[in-house]
Enzyme design. Structure first.
Site, mmCIF file in Angstrom:
data_model
loop_
_atom_site.group_PDB
_atom_site.id
_atom_site.type_symbol
_atom_site.label_atom_id
_atom_site.label_comp_id
_atom_site.label_asym_id
_atom_site.label_seq_id
_atom_site.Cartn_x
_atom_site.Cartn_y
_atom_site.Cartn_z
ATOM 1 N N HIS A 1 -13.296 2.472 0.083
ATOM 2 C CA HIS A 1 -13.238 1.447 1.142
ATOM 3 C C HIS A 1 -13.760 0.109 0.632
ATOM 4 C CE1 HIS A 1 -13.661 4.901 4.307
ATOM 5 N NE2 HIS A 1 -12.382 4.659 4.047
ATOM 6 N N ASN B 1 0.872 -1.176 0.000
ATOM 7 C CA ASN B 1 0.000 0.000 0.000
ATOM 8 C C ASN B 1 0.907 1.223 0.000
ATOM 9 O OD1 ASN B 1 -1.913 1.973 0.324
ATOM 10 N ND2 ASN B 1 -2.748 1.188 2.239
#
Length: 396
Positions: free
Chosen positions: A178, A7
């Site tokens: 999300h 990430n």
């Protein structure tokens, strides 16, 4: 099978090495302050280590991560060949992809086309991919997007009331975010309920917060929009707001459009309302001491969540499961209680004792035995979801 999950942020790179068969996290860490003085690697493997490291770019950061993973003292593998594939968290798929995708020169070019849709997050995401491909040229790599779980929304749910030509020309529509969390939590809800044929509202409540309506495993609506600014009141984001407020405040405060957007993203939400903090632990403490603005912030946040739960129950023609996740959803008892209060007409009955005594970091049922709707706390695991998605494409 060992999957490395990456990430990449603008000045950071988070990672986990996951054994997918056991779901164990073998190692994890973060490279901080990439491109600046004082760069650090925080690594947790056999042992934890924190070390200064020269990281002018993400390429050097990836090298430090790989060196840490094979280090005899604190690493967890003996050779890089043990890493079967790399999964990259990527913010935006635009309308190019409906699922995670194997990264090739062609798919990477399409990913780069969506940079305008996520100007803060997409460039570092892409830098992380390119750096990793350079350092690990033979490892299969997969892009797992924050938006694709929401790609099943019908057109009438994701369109805005603007000219249709502007949607077609500029890709202005609701995308939602999300998605890795909503996908994981809704999947766990189905497992706990023992059926894929359920209607679930997932409340991902953290400093960034969003809600999704998931019918029979497919997202049919979500609260965030073109950007994460739409939807719920959040830690520092305003959430849903009359668009004319921007012009009005810009005139009053002398802001340009960039300053106004920065204001709505970073100075508003429960922080702006309370004047105390964006951290709900601080808000709860202040509210207990009688701080009326802290009480107001908590009430406004919970009320907005409640409204979305009700509207999504209407959109799906009912609700079978309500799932709370994220730092606030998992740990803030008063918010869960406020959201579920007076919702018996929908079949939601919260057990206050179970809610108050819910163990941390555990899937836990907090509804009463006679509640028609099951209410769960389900800790999210986005990295595990990314690892599973990566595994699906490893041999493509």
């Amino acid at each position: 099978m060992k999957i490395l999950v990456i990430n990449a942020g603008s000045s950071s790179l988070k990672y986990q090495l996951i054994e997918t068969e056991t779901q164990n996290v073998l190692a994890k860490g973060v490279c901080e302050r990439i491109g600046t003085d004082g760069a650090l690697l925080n690594h947790s493997g056999k042992t934890a280590v924190k070390m200064p490291a020269a990281m002018p770019t993400h390429k050097e950061a990836i090298k430090y991560v790989l060196d840490a993973l094979v280090n005899p003292e604190y690493g967890v593998i003996t050779d890089m060949s043990e890493i079967a594939a790399v999964g990259h968290r990527v913010l935006h798929a635009g309308e190019n992809f409906k699922d995670s995708v194997l990264i090739t020169p062609e798919t990477l070019a399409l990913i780069e086309e969506n940079t305008d849709l996520g100007p803060l997050h997409m460039p570092p995401n892409i830098m992380g991919i390119k750096a990793c491909r350079e350092v690990m040229p033979n490892a299969p790599m997969v892009a797992v997007f924050d938006t694709t779980f929401h790609s099943t929304m019908p057109e009438y749910a994701y369109m805005y009331g603007i000219k249709y030509e502007d949607y077609k020309d500029y890709k202005v529509r609701k995308y939602g975010f999300h998605g890795t969390s909503h996908a994981y939590v809704s999947g766990r809800a189905s497992s706990l309920m023992g059926s894929d044929k359920i209607k679930t509202v997932v409340c991902h409540l953290g400093n960034g917060a969003s809600i999704s309506a998931v019918k029979y495993g497919k997202c049919v609506d979500t609260s965030m929009g073109l950007t994460p600014l739409e939807g719920l009141i959040m830690g520092t984001r305003s959430g849903d707001i009359d668009a004319a407020v921007m012009e009005y405040l810009m005139g009053k405060k002398g802001y340009n459009v960039h300053e106004m957007t920065d204001y709505l993203n970073k100075s508003c939400g429960v922080l702006g309302i309370s004047g105390v903090s964006s951290d709900f632990r601080d808000l709860e403490a202040a509210a207990k001491q009688g701080n009326k603005r802290a009480v107001l912030a908590l009430d406004m946040f919970s009320y907005r969540v409640k409204k979305y739960v009700g509207s999504y129950a209407a959109a799906m023609g009912g609700i079978d499961c309500l799932a709370f996740t994220g730092g606030i959803g998992e740990h803030t008892e008063c918010v869960r209680e406020a959201v579920c209060r007076d919702m018996e007409f929908l079949g939601i009955k919260l057990d206050k004792k179970l809610n108050a005594n819910a163990p941390r970091d555990t899937e836990y049922l907090i509804s009463t035995k006679d509640s028609k709707v099951k209410v769960y706390i389900i800790p999210t695991n986005e990295e595990l979801y990314i690892a599973r998605e990566t595994l699906k494409h490893k041999d493509d």
